[in-house]
Design an enzyme around this catalytic site. Structure first.
Site, PDB file in Angstrom:
ATOM      1  N   ARG A   1       5.521  -8.871  19.883  1.00 14.35           N
ATOM      2  CA  ARG A   1       5.569 -10.177  20.526  1.00 14.35           C
ATOM      3  C   ARG A   1       4.369 -11.005  20.048  1.00 14.35           C
ATOM      4  NH1 ARG A   1       2.770  -6.893  23.045  1.00 14.35           N
ATOM      5  NH2 ARG A   1       1.182  -7.293  24.571  1.00 14.35           N
TER       6      ARG A   1
ATOM      7  N   GLY B   1      -0.757  -1.249   9.270  1.00 20.26           N
ATOM      8  CA  GLY B   1      -0.280   0.110   9.062  1.00 20.26           C
ATOM      9  C   GLY B   1       0.772   0.530  10.075  1.00 20.26           C
TER      10      GLY B   1
ATOM     11  N   ASN C   1       0.832  -1.196   0.000  1.00 22.80           N
ATOM     12  CA  ASN C   1       0.000   0.000   0.000  1.00 22.80           C
ATOM     13  C   ASN C   1       0.875   1.258   0.000  1.00 22.80           C
ATOM     14  OD1 ASN C   1      -2.285   1.691   0.160  1.00 22.80           O
ATOM     15  ND2 ASN C   1      -3.335   0.259   1.510  1.00 22.80           N
TER      16      ASN C   1
ATOM     17  N   HIS D   1      23.700   0.815  12.394  1.00 18.92           N
ATOM     18  CA  HIS D   1      24.910   1.588  12.660  1.00 18.92           C
ATOM     19  C   HIS D   1      25.556   1.082  13.938  1.00 18.92           C
ATOM     20  CE1 HIS D   1      23.723   4.541   9.600  1.00 18.92           C
ATOM     21  NE2 HIS D   1      22.509   4.324  10.035  1.00 18.92           N
TER      22      HIS D   1
ATOM     23  N   LYS E   1      12.830  -8.768  16.504  1.00 18.65           N
ATOM     24  CA  LYS E   1      13.363 -10.123  16.479  1.00 18.65           C
ATOM     25  C   LYS E   1      12.463 -10.991  15.616  1.00 18.65           C
ATOM     26  CE  LYS E   1      11.047 -11.644  20.678  1.00 18.65           C
ATOM     27  NZ  LYS E   1      11.170 -12.304  21.949  1.00 18.65           N
TER      28      LYS E   1
END
Length: 185
Positions: A180, A142, A85, A115, A166
């Site tokens: 999670r 979204g 989208n 970084h 993760k």
């Protein structure tokens, strides 16, 4: 012959993003996505041609709603039936692979760039990148942000506004910051 900064980038090593070859690659991508973002909504063949030129690999029946932004484009693979989208940002310093029939809502960010955490090292300018892989038949709501090095398993839904730091397994609903698993789907 010594490794180029692009070789280092693609390998996941520290590299200098201001390297002239990398600047040329980013400028190429910006020209192409500017053209893409300016296309008429009914110019399907022109859009497909521009995406084919911009991206590393483009499946069939892919729909990318403008505006769309990326760093290089060449490290992005979109399999068949992917829907992206409006207002998605892909920092593809490493590979971004999106499986078939996966949907990304508005304002999704896929960020492979990272970084050094040490301030002195970071100020010296090097950066690195880690790939992002999203399985088939996923849905990212979204405003989802996917961080470097993350894999999302197939058939998984990531709730709106989640920050995925993760790996998320296949076949689950996952939400939040940090994202999670809530339950299987």
């Amino acid at each position: 012959m010594a490794d180029t900064e692009r070789d280092k980038m693609l390998r996941g090593d520290l590299y200098l993003g201001g390297d002239p070859e990398l600047v040329v690659g980013r400028n190429r991508a910006r020209r192409l996505w500017q053209q893409y973002n300016a296309t008429d909504p009914e110019a399907k063949s022109q859009r497909t041609e521009l995406l084919t030129t911009l991206l590393g690999s483009l499946g069939t029946d892919v729909l990318v709603e403008p505006p769309f932004y990326c760093d290089y484009g060449t490290q992005i693979t979109l399999e068949d039936g992917v829907y992206i989208n409006m207002n998605n940002v892909f920092l593809d310093c490493a590979s971004i692979h999106i499986g078939a029939q996966t949907y990304l809502a508005t304002n999704v960010q896929l960020l492979t760039a990272t970084h050094p955490l040490n301030a002195a090292e970071r100020a010296a300018g090097p950066e690195s990148a880690r790939p992002i892989t999203i399985g088939s038949r996923c849905w990212l709501g979204g405003g989802v942000i996917v961080c470097p090095g993350v894999t999302i398993g197939e058939d998984t839904t990531i709730g709106a506004g989640s920050v995925v730091v993760k790996d998320i397994p296949a076949g689950v609903l996952a939400v939040g910051n940090p994202c999670r698993v809530v339950r299987e789907v």
